[in-house]
Design an enzyme around this catalytic site. Structure first.
Site, PDB file in Angstrom:
ATOM      1  N   VAL A 100       0.817  -1.221   0.000  1.00  0.00           N
ATOM      2  CA  VAL A 100       0.000   0.000   0.000  1.00  0.00           C
ATOM      3  C   VAL A 100       0.852   1.272   0.000  1.00  0.00           C
ATOM      4  O   VAL A 100       0.367   2.340  -0.341  1.00  0.00           O
ATOM      5  CB  VAL A 100      -0.965   0.046   1.200  1.00  0.00           C
ATOM      6  CG1 VAL A 100      -2.095  -0.964   1.032  1.00  0.00           C
ATOM      7  CG2 VAL A 100      -0.245  -0.173   2.517  1.00  0.00           C
ATOM      8  N   LYS A 101       2.117   1.156   0.423  1.00  0.00           N
ATOM      9  CA  LYS A 101       3.050   2.294   0.446  1.00  0.00           C
ATOM     10  C   LYS A 101       2.431   3.543   1.074  1.00  0.00           C
ATOM     11  O   LYS A 101       2.588   4.653   0.561  1.00  0.00           O
ATOM     12  CB  LYS A 101       3.567   2.592  -0.965  1.00  0.00           C
ATOM     13  CG  LYS A 101       4.367   1.439  -1.567  1.00  0.00           C
ATOM     14  CD  LYS A 101       5.028   1.851  -2.872  1.00  0.00           C
ATOM     15  CE  LYS A 101       5.838   0.713  -3.480  1.00  0.00           C
ATOM     16  NZ  LYS A 101       5.003  -0.367  -4.037  1.00  0.00           N
ATOM     17  N   ARG A 102       1.749   3.370   2.180  1.00  0.00           N
ATOM     18  CA  ARG A 102       1.147   4.517   2.852  1.00  0.00           C
ATOM     19  C   ARG A 102       2.196   5.267   3.665  1.00  0.00           C
ATOM     20  O   ARG A 102       3.135   4.672   4.193  1.00  0.00           O
ATOM     21  CB  ARG A 102       0.025   4.074   3.793  1.00  0.00           C
ATOM     22  CG  ARG A 102      -1.122   3.322   3.131  1.00  0.00           C
ATOM     23  CD  ARG A 102      -1.899   4.213   2.161  1.00  0.00           C
ATOM     24  NE  ARG A 102      -3.130   3.557   1.756  1.00  0.00           N
ATOM     25  CZ  ARG A 102      -3.462   3.270   0.492  1.00  0.00           C
ATOM     26  NH1 ARG A 102      -2.627   3.550  -0.482  1.00  0.00           N
ATOM     27  NH2 ARG A 102      -4.611   2.701   0.214  1.00  0.00           N
TER      28      ARG A 102
END
Length: 282
Positions: A100-102
Site C-alpha cells: 500500500v506504500k502509505r
C-alpha cells in the site's frame, strides 16, 4: 486466535521462509495482465485473476504481495476481492504483505495502522509497505500497531525508480536519507530474536547499496527481480553472502505463466528453486 496471541512477524516470516523458501510473489492484476489472461477489465475479471493466483500460490509460496492500487481501481467490489485474497491466502498458510506504500502523519497514520495492522480489520494483512518520506518518526503509529498485533512493516529505503536517488541518497548531516531509514529500523529491531518486524524495501536494480545494513536485524524485500531485470547476481552484489533475511519478489515473470493454475504454480516454484540454488552456491 488473534495475531497478538501468535509469534512476532519476524519469527513467523523466518519459519515460513525456512519451510517454503525465500520468495515473495506479487499479485498485480494490472490491465495488461488481465488482457493476457483473456479476462475482462472489470471486477469479475479481477476476481478470477486474483483467486487463480491464490489457488496456485498460497499453499506453496512463503509471501504473497497484493498491490492494493490494482484492487482499489474497481471501487468497493475490488476491495471486497482484496479482502478475500488476504483471508484465503492466510488460510492456506502464506503470509500476506499488502503493498500500500502509505505514509502520513498523526491521526491519519493511526487510521492506516488500524486498517492494515489491527486485529478485526477486514484489510489486516501480515505486513504492509510504508513510505517514510514524511519522516521516519511519522510512521510510529504503524510500528506500534504492528508490534502489538504481531505484524510487520516494510519501509521504503532504496527504490529502483530513476527519480528516487534525488531524495533517498540526499545527505542530511552527513548521512543519506536512506541510511537514516535503515538506522531507524535497526533501532526498533535491536535485540529482537530471530529478527525484528521492521523490514526495508531495497530494489534489486539500484546498482550500488551505499548504506550499511549490518545492524538492521530485520528482513529486506527486494522487488525488481525477474521481469524488471534484477538477477540473483545483482542481489548478491547488493547484500553479499548473508542472504538470510533477503526476500526477492517477482510479479510479472511469474504471473505471465497464468491463467493455468498448474503452470502458474510451476513457474513460481521454478523461480523459488532458482533463488535457493543461487543462494546456496555462496
Amino acid at each position: 486466535m488473534t495475531r497478538s496471541d501468535r509469534a512476532s512477524f519476524g519469527a513467523r516470516l523466518t519459519d515460513t521462509v525456512a519451510e517454503r523458501g525465500p520468495l515473495c510473489v506479487g499479485i498485480d492484476p494490472h490491465p495488461g495482465l488481465l488482457a493476457q489472461w483473456e479476462l475482462p477489465d472489470d471486477a469479475n475479471g479481477l476476481e478470477r485473476f486474483a483467486m487463480t493466483c491464490v489457488d496456485a500460490l498460497a499453499s506453496e509460496i512463503a509471501v504473497l504481495k497484493p498491490q492494493s492500487a490494482f484492487f482499489e481501481r474497481y471501487g468497493s467490489k475490488g476491495i471486497a476481492v482484496l479482502e478475500r485474497v488476504i483471508a484465503e491466502s492466510q488460510q492456506a498458510g502464506a503470509l500476506v504483505l499488502l503493498d500500500v506504500k502509505r505514509g502520513d502523519i498523526g491521526s491519519t497514520m493511526a487510521a492506516y495502522a488500524a486498517a492494515y495492522l489491527t486485529d478485526g480489520s477486514p484489510l489486516a494483512a501480515d505486513a504492509v509497505t510504508l513510505s517514510p518520506f514524511l519522516g521516519f518518526g511519522s510512521l510510529e503509529p504503524a510500528f506500534q500497531a504492528a508490534e502489538k498485533s504481531g505484524r510487520g512493516v516494510f519501509v521504503l529505503a532504496l527504490t529502483s525508480n530513476p527519480e528516487a536517488s534525488d531524495v533517498q541518497r540526499a545527505l542530511n548531516g552527513g548521512r543519506s536519507i536512506a541510511q537514516t531509514v535503515v538506522d531507524g529500523a535497526a533501532e526498533r529491531n535491536a535485540g529482537v530474536s530471530p529478527i525484528g518486524g521492521i523490514g526495508l524495501v531495497i530494489g534489486a536494480t539500484i546498482g550500488t547499496l551505499g548504506v550499511d545494513l549490518a545492524a538492521l536485524n530485520g528482513p529486506v524485500l527486494v522487488p525488481g527481480f525477474g521481469a524488471q531485470g534484477g538477477t540473483m547476481s545483482d542481489i548478491r552484489t547488493l547484500f553479499g553472502k548473508s542472504l538470510r533475511s533477503v526476500l526477492p519478489t517477482s510479479s510479472r515473470d511469474v504471473l505471465k505463466a497464468g491463467p493455468d493454475v498448474f503452470a502458474l504454480r510451476s513457474e513460481a516454484l521454478r523461480t523459488r528453486d532458482a533463488i535457493v540454488s543461487a543462494a546456496g552456491h555462496h
